[in-house]
Design an enzyme around this catalytic site. Structure first.
Site, mmCIF file in Angstrom:
data_model
loop_
_atom_site.group_PDB
_atom_site.id
_atom_site.type_symbol
_atom_site.label_atom_id
_atom_site.label_comp_id
_atom_site.label_asym_id
_atom_site.label_seq_id
_atom_site.Cartn_x
_atom_site.Cartn_y
_atom_site.Cartn_z
ATOM 1 N N CYS A 47 -8.751 -6.175 7.714
ATOM 2 C CA CYS A 47 -9.359 -5.902 6.417
ATOM 3 C C CYS A 47 -10.301 -7.021 5.992
ATOM 4 O O CYS A 47 -9.969 -8.207 6.095
ATOM 5 C CB CYS A 47 -8.267 -5.716 5.362
ATOM 6 N N CYS A 53 -7.198 -10.971 -0.908
ATOM 7 C CA CYS A 53 -6.401 -9.943 -1.570
ATOM 8 C C CYS A 53 -4.915 -10.246 -1.422
ATOM 9 O O CYS A 53 -4.438 -10.532 -0.323
ATOM 10 C CB CYS A 53 -6.725 -8.580 -0.975
ATOM 11 N N CYS A 127 -8.856 -0.501 2.424
ATOM 12 C CA CYS A 127 -7.442 -0.873 2.362
ATOM 13 C C CYS A 127 -6.742 -0.316 3.591
ATOM 14 O O CYS A 127 -6.879 0.872 3.908
ATOM 15 C CB CYS A 127 -6.780 -0.338 1.096
ATOM 16 N N GLN A 230 10.832 4.863 -2.322
ATOM 17 C CA GLN A 230 10.628 4.006 -1.160
ATOM 18 C C GLN A 230 9.140 3.991 -0.809
ATOM 19 O O GLN A 230 8.447 4.992 -0.917
ATOM 20 C CB GLN A 230 11.452 4.495 0.022
ATOM 21 N N PHE A 257 23.657 2.477 -7.685
ATOM 22 C CA PHE A 257 22.218 2.280 -7.892
ATOM 23 C C PHE A 257 21.471 3.413 -7.171
ATOM 24 O O PHE A 257 20.582 3.183 -6.368
ATOM 25 C CB PHE A 257 21.764 0.914 -7.375
ATOM 26 N N GLU A 275 23.774 5.464 -11.652
ATOM 27 C CA GLU A 275 22.426 4.935 -11.840
ATOM 28 C C GLU A 275 22.227 4.550 -13.307
ATOM 29 O O GLU A 275 22.679 5.256 -14.212
ATOM 30 C CB GLU A 275 21.381 5.974 -11.419
ATOM 31 N N ASP A 321 22.605 0.135 -3.174
ATOM 32 C CA ASP A 321 21.189 -0.212 -3.012
ATOM 33 C C ASP A 321 20.712 -0.903 -4.290
ATOM 34 O O ASP A 321 19.985 -0.311 -5.094
ATOM 35 C CB ASP A 321 20.374 1.052 -2.726
ATOM 36 N N CYS A 347 16.475 -5.157 -0.597
ATOM 37 C CA CYS A 347 15.080 -5.569 -0.517
ATOM 38 C C CYS A 347 14.955 -7.082 -0.638
ATOM 39 O O CYS A 347 13.868 -7.600 -0.883
ATOM 40 C CB CYS A 347 14.254 -4.875 -1.601
#
Length: 389
Positions: A47, A53, A127, A230, A257, A275, A321, A347
């Site tokens: 890119c 960026c 992109c 996701q 979650f 949740e 999660d 994550c």
């Protein structure tokens, strides 16, 4: 002269002599003056906006080096807590597969990602991470926003749904007939699924000819504004497969979650889904009811009211999660429950390793870790792990 041997958590190369060098790949050579001599794993960034960026930090790594970086992040986090586990091959999402992103816009017409460690906006003209359908909207949006009365910095949230692109612009009122006509014309021309604005009082839908949904586990789920999804379909599939493997054979499963039901709707058997976001719970409830899925969804803040040991003991398997901070408040009960299987999706390798240590001290065994690279060329690492007793 010193060889670059690894990439640190923030993306800089680390040499044998301990020096750090920006945009260096394993196998590069760091000269005494700080210059980097490219090695076998140093690729030409695809890119033109790299490295200015902030959407990508690691485009100079080839796939081998990038996968090693993802695995090393997980292995390092586990080692910091005296843990080890088999780490599988990285499920790396291909270029141009990101189906959600937040761009930034300003009055002067600039639209794109923010620069690394800056609020300045890179006015993107290409992109290599966004799916083509979303990137194709960037130039038309750049022309549209001034017509809507953009007077200050705004955020443009893009998500690809079943019906097409979902666009939410925050920091914009878009008042008046001219703005309404501009939005309608834009959405008709570009087959937009939904267009909404939020001037600080909550999203206001201006275009939605059909109810906006996202298909999860084969079920069309109503998609609330700014809901979590996701990042890539490939990443979602890898995580779902890992969760199904980790909970295989379980008749009753708790999904903590649960969000919109990414895992709950893809699992066999009876599922309890907890949740904290009310709109996500409502969407999951309605989708499960229409599909006649045995999913019971409850609005529950698992930080303020984590499941007790007695509640967890009702299930054969647990799926969790949590957000980046992990689930420290839920860990004591999870560590002592009689459930036999647990899938942990994370994550953040650091908070995962901290929580995994608590689980292992409670008698769980960490069987394997599946790394997932949804945020290609970034330092963001995701994973799914299987625990058993």
């Amino acid at each position: 002269m010193s060889l670059i041997v690894r990439v640190a958590a923030r993306g800089e190369g680390v040499a044998q002599d301990g020096r750090h060098a920006a945009y260096a790949a394993p196998g590069d050579t760091l000269k005494p003056d700080g210059a980097v001599m490219p090695g076998p794993h140093h690729q030409t960034p695809p890119c033109r906006h790299f490295p200015r960026c902030g959407g990508c930090q690691l485009q100079h790594l080839d796939d081998v080096a990038y996968a090693d970086f993802v695995r090393d992040r997980i292995a390092g986090a586990l080692a910091a807590h005296d843990l080890t586990a088999p780490i599988r091959e990285v499920a790396l999402s291909p270029p141009r597969t990101r189906r959600r992103a937040t761009l930034h816009a300003e009055k002067g017409g600039r639209l794109g990602f923010a620069e690394e460690k800056s609020h300045a906006i890179v006015d993107i003209v290409e992109c290599h991470i966004l799916i083509p359908e979303l990137f194709a909207l960037v130039a038309p949006l750049r022309a549209l926003l001034p017509k809507l009365g953009l007077k200050r910095r705004a955020d443009v949230h893009l998500v690809m749904l079943d019906q097409g692109a979902d666009i939410l612009v925050t920091g914009l009122a878009a008042e008046g007939l001219a703005a309404a006509e501009a939005i309608t014309g834009f959405c008709e021309r570009h087959a937009v699924a939904r267009f909404a604005v939020d001037d600080g009082l909550g999203p206001e839908t201006r275009w939605e000819p059909d109810a906006a949904t996202v298909t999860l586990g084969g079920v069309a789920v109503p998609f609330p504004h700014a809901a979590f999804l996701q990042a890539t379909a490939e990443g979602e599939a890898a995580l779902v497969a890992a969760v199904r493997e980790a909970t295989e054979g379980a008749g009753t499963i708790a999904d903590l979650f649960a969000g919109l039901g990414t895992f709950a709707l893809a699992l066999p058997g009876r599922v309890y889904a907890a949740e904290g976001a009310r709109d996500a719970v409502a969407a999951l409830k309605s989708a499960a009811a229409r599909a006649r899925k045995p999913v019971f969804a409850e609005h529950r803040d698992l930080y303020r009211r984590p499941l007790t040991v007695a509640e967890l003991d009702r299930f054969d398997a647990i799926v969790i999660d949590p957000p980046r901070a992990g689930a420290r408040d839920q860990m004591p009960a999870l560590a002592t429950t009689t459930a036999k299987r647990l899938a942990y999706v994370s994550c953040n390798p650091s908070s995962f390793a901290r929580d995994a240590k608590i689980l292992c001290e409670g008698g769980w065994r960490l069987g394997w870790v599946q790394p997932v690279g949804q945020f290609r060329w970034s330092t963001h690492v995701e994973l799914a792990a299987g625990f058993s007793r």
